[in-house]
Design a protein around this motif. Structure first.
Motif, PDB file in Angstrom:
ATOM      1  N   GLY A 134       0.819  -1.206   0.000  1.00  0.00           N
ATOM      2  CA  GLY A 134       0.000   0.000   0.000  1.00  0.00           C
ATOM      3  C   GLY A 134       0.847   1.248   0.000  1.00  0.00           C
ATOM      4  O   GLY A 134       2.053   1.203  -0.291  1.00  0.00           O
ATOM      5  N   LEU A 135       0.194   2.353   0.321  1.00  0.00           N
ATOM      6  CA  LEU A 135       0.841   3.663   0.354  1.00  0.00           C
ATOM      7  C   LEU A 135       1.089   4.057   1.808  1.00  0.00           C
ATOM      8  O   LEU A 135       0.174   3.982   2.633  1.00  0.00           O
ATOM      9  CB  LEU A 135      -0.053   4.699  -0.327  1.00  0.00           C
ATOM     10  CG  LEU A 135       0.395   6.159  -0.269  1.00  0.00           C
ATOM     11  CD1 LEU A 135       1.703   6.336  -1.022  1.00  0.00           C
ATOM     12  CD2 LEU A 135      -0.697   7.054  -0.853  1.00  0.00           C
ATOM     13  N   VAL A 136       2.300   4.492   2.097  1.00  0.00           N
ATOM     14  CA  VAL A 136       2.652   4.880   3.457  1.00  0.00           C
ATOM     15  C   VAL A 136       3.587   6.077   3.393  1.00  0.00           C
ATOM     16  O   VAL A 136       4.336   6.236   2.412  1.00  0.00           O
ATOM     17  CB  VAL A 136       3.305   3.695   4.210  1.00  0.00           C
ATOM     18  CG1 VAL A 136       4.610   3.273   3.562  1.00  0.00           C
ATOM     19  CG2 VAL A 136       3.494   4.007   5.681  1.00  0.00           C
ATOM     20  N   GLN A 137       3.540   6.914   4.404  1.00  0.00           N
ATOM     21  CA  GLN A 137       4.441   8.060   4.455  1.00  0.00           C
ATOM     22  C   GLN A 137       5.830   7.631   4.914  1.00  0.00           C
ATOM     23  O   GLN A 137       5.983   6.626   5.622  1.00  0.00           O
ATOM     24  CB  GLN A 137       3.889   9.128   5.401  1.00  0.00           C
ATOM     25  CG  GLN A 137       2.681   9.855   4.854  1.00  0.00           C
ATOM     26  CD  GLN A 137       2.293  11.041   5.714  1.00  0.00           C
ATOM     27  OE1 GLN A 137       2.512  11.037   6.922  1.00  0.00           O
ATOM     28  NE2 GLN A 137       1.716  12.061   5.098  1.00  0.00           N
ATOM     29  N   ALA A 138       6.825   8.409   4.529  1.00  0.00           N
ATOM     30  CA  ALA A 138       8.183   8.139   4.972  1.00  0.00           C
ATOM     31  C   ALA A 138       8.229   8.070   6.494  1.00  0.00           C
ATOM     32  O   ALA A 138       7.609   8.887   7.184  1.00  0.00           O
ATOM     33  CB  ALA A 138       9.125   9.217   4.456  1.00  0.00           C
ATOM     34  N   GLY A 139       8.950   7.073   6.993  1.00  0.00           N
ATOM     35  CA  GLY A 139       9.031   6.855   8.424  1.00  0.00           C
ATOM     36  C   GLY A 139       8.002   5.873   8.949  1.00  0.00           C
ATOM     37  O   GLY A 139       8.081   5.448  10.103  1.00  0.00           O
ATOM     38  N   GLY A 140       7.048   5.522   8.118  1.00  0.00           N
ATOM     39  CA  GLY A 140       5.983   4.614   8.516  1.00  0.00           C
ATOM     40  C   GLY A 140       6.371   3.157   8.389  1.00  0.00           C
ATOM     41  O   GLY A 140       7.517   2.819   8.055  1.00  0.00           O
ATOM     42  N   SER A 141       5.391   2.292   8.654  1.00  0.00           N
ATOM     43  CA  SER A 141       5.618   0.850   8.653  1.00  0.00           C
ATOM     44  C   SER A 141       4.544   0.133   7.855  1.00  0.00           C
ATOM     45  O   SER A 141       3.406   0.618   7.720  1.00  0.00           O
ATOM     46  CB  SER A 141       5.595   0.311  10.087  1.00  0.00           C
ATOM     47  OG  SER A 141       6.638   0.871  10.860  1.00  0.00           O
ATOM     48  N   LEU A 142       4.913  -1.015   7.339  1.00  0.00           N
ATOM     49  CA  LEU A 142       3.990  -1.931   6.669  1.00  0.00           C
ATOM     50  C   LEU A 142       4.452  -3.344   6.943  1.00  0.00           C
ATOM     51  O   LEU A 142       5.657  -3.589   7.112  1.00  0.00           O
ATOM     52  CB  LEU A 142       3.980  -1.715   5.161  1.00  0.00           C
ATOM     53  CG  LEU A 142       3.109  -0.649   4.524  1.00  0.00           C
ATOM     54  CD1 LEU A 142       3.338  -0.611   3.017  1.00  0.00           C
ATOM     55  CD2 LEU A 142       1.633  -0.874   4.828  1.00  0.00           C
ATOM     56  N   ARG A 143       3.508  -4.270   6.971  1.00  0.00           N
ATOM     57  CA  ARG A 143       3.854  -5.684   7.002  1.00  0.00           C
ATOM     58  C   ARG A 143       3.199  -6.340   5.796  1.00  0.00           C
ATOM     59  O   ARG A 143       1.973  -6.279   5.646  1.00  0.00           O
ATOM     60  CB  ARG A 143       3.383  -6.373   8.277  1.00  0.00           C
ATOM     61  CG  ARG A 143       3.925  -7.809   8.372  1.00  0.00           C
ATOM     62  CD  ARG A 143       3.510  -8.524   9.627  1.00  0.00           C
ATOM     63  NE  ARG A 143       2.139  -9.010   9.571  1.00  0.00           N
ATOM     64  CZ  ARG A 143       1.668  -9.990  10.346  1.00  0.00           C
ATOM     65  NH1 ARG A 143       2.449 -10.565  11.241  1.00  0.00           N
ATOM     66  NH2 ARG A 143       0.401 -10.355  10.247  1.00  0.00           N
ATOM     67  N   ILE A 144       4.022  -6.940   4.965  1.00  0.00           N
ATOM     68  CA  ILE A 144       3.501  -7.666   3.823  1.00  0.00           C
ATOM     69  C   ILE A 144       3.617  -9.157   4.088  1.00  0.00           C
ATOM     70  O   ILE A 144       4.484  -9.611   4.841  1.00  0.00           O
ATOM     71  CB  ILE A 144       4.193  -7.264   2.503  1.00  0.00           C
ATOM     72  CG1 ILE A 144       5.702  -7.432   2.573  1.00  0.00           C
ATOM     73  CG2 ILE A 144       3.813  -5.833   2.146  1.00  0.00           C
ATOM     74  CD1 ILE A 144       6.412  -7.070   1.259  1.00  0.00           C
ATOM     75  N   SER A 145       2.682  -9.897   3.483  1.00  0.00           N
ATOM     76  CA  SER A 145       2.572 -11.325   3.725  1.00  0.00           C
ATOM     77  C   SER A 145       2.669 -12.095   2.419  1.00  0.00           C
ATOM     78  O   SER A 145       2.368 -11.560   1.347  1.00  0.00           O
ATOM     79  CB  SER A 145       1.231 -11.646   4.398  1.00  0.00           C
ATOM     80  OG  SER A 145       1.082 -10.934   5.600  1.00  0.00           O
TER      81      SER A 145
END
Length: 127
Positions: A10-21
């Protein structure tokens, strides 16, 4: 038939987090090493992270060390990539893959040692 399905991009701002599976089916998941690769527009696909079949050892490309964590849940036939402190240069399509049987630890960095690939999930980091 082996299938790998990525999700969670997805879309996230710099400094953010994501978890992909990466959900796997069609083979005994726990018998194989797993890897994550990414491809940014106009660039070649590059190695990001890998985990051995036992889950006891991991590998990372230098640019993500300390920010990304690869893991696996064999009971769910799923691999994960937790991405923290994301930067715009992390923007890419992320692909998971299963390693060939017998792949040595340091060969997990190399795409030719992977047998099956998912369709990819887009990760976009805005500045």
């Amino acid at each position: 038939q082996v299938q790998l399905v990525e999700s969670g991009g997805g879309l996230v701002q710099a400094g953010g987090s994501l978890r992909i599976s990466c959900a796997a089916s069609g083979r005994t998941f726990s018998n194989y090493g797993m890897g994550w690769f990414r491809q940014a527009p106009g660039k070649e696909r590059e190695f990001v992270a890998a985990i051995t079949r036992s889950g006891s050892s991991t590998l990372y490309t230098d640019s993500v060390k300390g920010r990304f964590t690869i893991s696996r849940d064999d009971a769910k036939n799923t691999a994960y990539l937790q991405m923290n402190s994301l930067q715009p240069e992390d923007t890419a399509v992320y692909y998971c893959a299963t390693a060939r049987s017998g792949t040595y630890y340091y060969d997990l960095r190399r795409a030719p040692w992977y047998e099956y690939w998912g369709q990819g999930t887009q990760v976009t980091v805005s500045s």
